[in-house]
Design a protein around this motif. Structure first.
Motif, PDB file in Angstrom:
ATOM      1  N   PHE A   1       0.801  -1.222   0.000  1.00  0.00           N
ATOM      2  CA  PHE A   1       0.000   0.000   0.000  1.00  0.00           C
ATOM      3  C   PHE A   1       0.830   1.265   0.000  1.00  0.00           C
ATOM      4  O   PHE A   1       0.332   2.338  -0.241  1.00  0.00           O
ATOM      5  CB  PHE A   1      -0.950   0.008   1.205  1.00  0.00           C
TER       6      PHE A   1
ATOM      7  N   LEU B   1      -6.760  -0.545   4.310  1.00  0.00           N
ATOM      8  CA  LEU B   1      -5.930   0.612   4.606  1.00  0.00           C
ATOM      9  C   LEU B   1      -6.053   0.992   6.082  1.00  0.00           C
ATOM     10  O   LEU B   1      -5.064   1.243   6.776  1.00  0.00           O
ATOM     11  CB  LEU B   1      -6.357   1.790   3.719  1.00  0.00           C
ATOM     12  N   PHE B   2      -7.282   1.018   6.544  1.00  0.00           N
ATOM     13  CA  PHE B   2      -7.535   1.334   7.953  1.00  0.00           C
ATOM     14  C   PHE B   2      -6.857   0.318   8.862  1.00  0.00           C
ATOM     15  O   PHE B   2      -6.253   0.667   9.892  1.00  0.00           O
ATOM     16  CB  PHE B   2      -9.056   1.329   8.202  1.00  0.00           C
TER      17      PHE B   2
ATOM     18  N   ILE C   1      -4.223  -1.545   8.199  1.00  0.00           N
ATOM     19  CA  ILE C   1      -2.765  -1.415   8.189  1.00  0.00           C
ATOM     20  C   ILE C   1      -2.327  -0.364   9.203  1.00  0.00           C
ATOM     21  O   ILE C   1      -1.324  -0.500   9.891  1.00  0.00           O
ATOM     22  CB  ILE C   1      -2.264  -1.057   6.772  1.00  0.00           C
ATOM     23  N   TYR C   2      -3.116   0.700   9.260  1.00  0.00           N
ATOM     24  CA  TYR C   2      -2.881   1.769  10.221  1.00  0.00           C
ATOM     25  C   TYR C   2      -3.192   1.405  11.651  1.00  0.00           C
ATOM     26  O   TYR C   2      -2.695   2.003  12.587  1.00  0.00           O
ATOM     27  CB  TYR C   2      -3.850   2.911   9.954  1.00  0.00           C
TER      28      TYR C   2
ATOM     29  N   ARG D   1     -10.044  -2.182  16.397  1.00  0.00           N
ATOM     30  CA  ARG D   1     -10.834  -1.080  15.850  1.00  0.00           C
ATOM     31  C   ARG D   1     -11.326  -1.381  14.444  1.00  0.00           C
ATOM     32  O   ARG D   1     -12.433  -0.993  14.073  1.00  0.00           O
ATOM     33  CB  ARG D   1     -10.001   0.205  15.818  1.00  0.00           C
TER      34      ARG D   1
ATOM     35  N   LYS E   1     -14.303  -3.467  14.697  1.00  0.00           N
ATOM     36  CA  LYS E   1     -15.423  -2.627  15.109  1.00  0.00           C
ATOM     37  C   LYS E   1     -15.970  -1.839  13.918  1.00  0.00           C
ATOM     38  O   LYS E   1     -17.195  -1.756  13.724  1.00  0.00           O
ATOM     39  CB  LYS E   1     -14.922  -1.647  16.186  1.00  0.00           C
ATOM     40  N   LEU E   2     -15.070  -1.304  13.155  1.00  0.00           N
ATOM     41  CA  LEU E   2     -15.482  -0.536  11.977  1.00  0.00           C
ATOM     42  C   LEU E   2     -16.249  -1.411  10.997  1.00  0.00           C
ATOM     43  O   LEU E   2     -17.287  -1.017  10.458  1.00  0.00           O
ATOM     44  CB  LEU E   2     -14.250   0.068  11.299  1.00  0.00           C
TER      45      LEU E   2
ATOM     46  N   LYS F   1     -19.725  -2.113  12.204  1.00  0.00           N
ATOM     47  CA  LYS F   1     -20.646  -0.982  12.154  1.00  0.00           C
ATOM     48  C   LYS F   1     -20.938  -0.508  10.747  1.00  0.00           C
ATOM     49  O   LYS F   1     -22.031  -0.006  10.475  1.00  0.00           O
ATOM     50  CB  LYS F   1     -20.068   0.182  12.967  1.00  0.00           C
TER      51      LYS F   1
ATOM     52  N   ALA G   1       0.209   4.831   4.328  1.00  0.00           N
ATOM     53  CA  ALA G   1      -0.241   3.557   4.871  1.00  0.00           C
ATOM     54  C   ALA G   1       0.661   3.042   5.981  1.00  0.00           C
ATOM     55  O   ALA G   1       0.334   2.076   6.639  1.00  0.00           O
ATOM     56  CB  ALA G   1      -0.333   2.520   3.763  1.00  0.00           C
TER      57      ALA G   1
ATOM     58  N   PHE H   1      -0.938  11.261   8.546  1.00  0.00           N
ATOM     59  CA  PHE H   1      -1.716  10.882   9.725  1.00  0.00           C
ATOM     60  C   PHE H   1      -0.845  10.638  10.954  1.00  0.00           C
ATOM     61  O   PHE H   1      -1.349  10.295  12.014  1.00  0.00           O
ATOM     62  CB  PHE H   1      -2.507   9.602   9.442  1.00  0.00           C
TER      63      PHE H   1
ATOM     64  N   ASP I   1     -21.822   7.162  15.566  1.00  0.00           N
ATOM     65  CA  ASP I   1     -21.172   5.988  16.149  1.00  0.00           C
ATOM     66  C   ASP I   1     -20.081   5.477  15.213  1.00  0.00           C
ATOM     67  O   ASP I   1     -18.953   5.190  15.620  1.00  0.00           O
ATOM     68  CB  ASP I   1     -22.228   4.903  16.398  1.00  0.00           C
ATOM     69  N   LEU I   2     -20.437   5.395  13.949  1.00  0.00           N
ATOM     70  CA  LEU I   2     -19.484   4.942  12.947  1.00  0.00           C
ATOM     71  C   LEU I   2     -18.308   5.912  12.847  1.00  0.00           C
ATOM     72  O   LEU I   2     -17.138   5.513  12.849  1.00  0.00           O
ATOM     73  CB  LEU I   2     -20.198   4.846  11.605  1.00  0.00           C
TER      74      LEU I   2
ATOM     75  N   THR J   1     -15.713   5.775  15.554  1.00  0.00           N
ATOM     76  CA  THR J   1     -14.795   4.644  15.436  1.00  0.00           C
ATOM     77  C   THR J   1     -13.641   4.999  14.507  1.00  0.00           C
ATOM     78  O   THR J   1     -12.477   4.716  14.786  1.00  0.00           O
ATOM     79  CB  THR J   1     -15.520   3.400  14.865  1.00  0.00           C
ATOM     80  N   VAL J   2     -13.989   5.636  13.419  1.00  0.00           N
ATOM     81  CA  VAL J   2     -12.959   5.994  12.451  1.00  0.00           C
ATOM     82  C   VAL J   2     -12.054   7.095  12.983  1.00  0.00           C
ATOM     83  O   VAL J   2     -10.839   7.058  12.812  1.00  0.00           O
ATOM     84  CB  VAL J   2     -13.610   6.461  11.124  1.00  0.00           C
ATOM     85  N   LEU J   3     -12.672   8.078  13.629  1.00  0.00           N
ATOM     86  CA  LEU J   3     -11.903   9.254  14.026  1.00  0.00           C
ATOM     87  C   LEU J   3     -11.271   9.138  15.405  1.00  0.00           C
ATOM     88  O   LEU J   3     -10.485   9.996  15.796  1.00  0.00           O
ATOM     89  CB  LEU J   3     -12.809  10.492  13.999  1.00  0.00           C
ATOM     90  N   GLU J   4     -11.631   8.082  16.100  1.00  0.00           N
ATOM     91  CA  GLU J   4     -11.068   7.825  17.433  1.00  0.00           C
ATOM     92  C   GLU J   4      -9.566   8.115  17.451  1.00  0.00           C
ATOM     93  O   GLU J   4      -8.840   7.648  16.597  1.00  0.00           O
ATOM     94  CB  GLU J   4     -11.275   6.344  17.744  1.00  0.00           C
TER      95      GLU J   4
ATOM     96  N   GLU K   1      -5.722   7.862  17.985  1.00  0.00           N
ATOM     97  CA  GLU K   1      -4.798   6.730  18.165  1.00  0.00           C
ATOM     98  C   GLU K   1      -4.206   6.797  19.571  1.00  0.00           C
ATOM     99  O   GLU K   1      -4.047   7.876  20.142  1.00  0.00           O
ATOM    100  CB  GLU K   1      -3.644   6.846  17.163  1.00  0.00           C
TER     101      GLU K   1
END
Lengths: 227, 227
Positions: free
Chosen positions: A110, A170-171, A173-174, A182, A185-186, A189, B114, B123, B215-216, B219-222, B224
């Motif tokens: 990636f 991608l998520f 890998i991070y 997580r 969880k993603l 949802k 990535a 990120f 909620d979704l 999870t993504v923006l939580e 790190e």
DNA sequence: GTCTATATCGGGATAGAC
DNA sequence: GTCTATCCCGATATAGAC
């Protein structure tokens, strides 16, 4: 078995790849040198390059091999699930199980995702064959599922699901949470939301909304001009 | 001006960076060697490394500098627009104008997106300061806009818009259409959808849907865990 | 066809003298 | 702060053993 002359080389090839993946997992992709890989396989640097043109060819081989394995597992897994959400989930799950221990390798894959020139990009012309087979899995998941997909959406859906998978990978890998919790969880949802939206899109009043969504989709999924 | 001692080094630094970006634009990131950059700046390789720890540090400096410039341009641009869509659009537009000629450089930045280990990832912890300022622009766009944002969504919206921007930039880096026309098309189609969804989310019946979406999102923006 | 040994090169990065 | 010299590594090339 069939061709002993080829078999010998393939065995060596497999030994190199196996050792390389082990090293990638232990030391990471960058920190592992081709000299390390040669040594681990008990052979010279030159011989290693005889079997793999480049360090990245090893990643490509892993990607290839992963796809081959999945190809074999999917049909049977599909027979066990009827509803669309489960079917898509199975595809994703098998993929993650397979990639699981090789996050570092996938990172290398990636890493070049943003560079469409790069052969190793999962979006490149060079990986098209593998990509197409991966998309086909989603096509099958949709075809045998219990959700009737609107005609105008049908041709886009498998690619959309593939993109969704790519986003999840991608998520993942991070994802530095323990066991990549997580990401799970993603997945839990987002998948229901996706399927619900799909079901809702069939409602009579949803025509214009669906048209707008498809218009947007086709901009994103529009095939790239030939290189 | 203020500190002549610092000014000398900074001048050298600026000269190196400027020349490097020129070379990146002309030859691409990979094809440009540190030796090229040193030569363009009229100095030795070692000296160049004294000012920039790595080739990628040059990209980081560009990213940094870009953010500084944008910081100055945004406030005035904001005074000219009231409605939310326009305000967000202005932020995106300024960003793209700035990145415009430097697609190759940005490719290098996203190449490591990535890899969370990598400092250059947009990120990463290393780029957090820059990222936070970029997010703040969207916060301002939302705050002064004409759309009243539901309380539960408010804390997430700026980050969401930043992610949206990142997605667009990623798409743009890939976009091989002439003048990256497809990206512009995507922006034109997706931004109204985004703003409409936001407006709709306030309707009384939308409570549960909004809750699921939030909620979704969270999870993504939580954030790190600290490294 | 498969493999070893070895030389060579280009390029990112570093050490240490000045 | 700047330089020269050097290291490391990915990659290529080649000559030759089996």
């Amino acid at each position: 078995m069939t061709q002993p002359t080829r078999s010998k080389a393939e065995e060596t090839r497999a030994r190199i790849l196996e050792g390389a993946l082990k090293l990638f997992r232990e030391k990471g992709f960058d920190a592992t040198t081709m000299r390390d890989i040669a040594q681990a396989a008990g052979m010279s640097l030159g011989s290693t390059y005889y079997h793999f043109d480049s360090k990245e060819a090893l990643v490509m081989a892993f990607y290839q091999e992963s796809q081959d394995t999945l190809q074999d597992l999917i049909p049977e897994a599909m027979t066990k699930h009827k509803d669309l959400a489960s079917r898509v989930r199975v595809v994703l799950q098998l993929r993650f199980e397979q990639f699981g221990p090789n996050r570092a390798v996938l990172g290398a894959l990636f890493r070049n995702a943003a560079d469409p020139q790069h052969s190793l990009s999962p979006f490149s012309a060079h990986t098209k064959a593998i990509r197409d087979r991966a998309i086909a899995h989603f096509e099958e998941a949709v075809r045998g599922g219990d959700v009737k997909v609107p005609k105008d959406l049908q041709p886009h859906l498998p690619r959309l699901l593939w993109m969704y998978q790519m986003g999840l990978i991608l998520f993942w890998i991070y994802d530095r949470s323990k066991g990549q919790a997580r990401t799970l969880k993603l997945l839990d949802k987002s998948l229901p939301v996706l399927v619900s939206a799909l079901k809702l899109s069939k409602l009579p009043l949803m025509g214009p909304v669906r048209a707008a969504a498809i218009d947007l989709l086709s901009t994103v999924l529009e095939p790239e001009p030939a290189r």
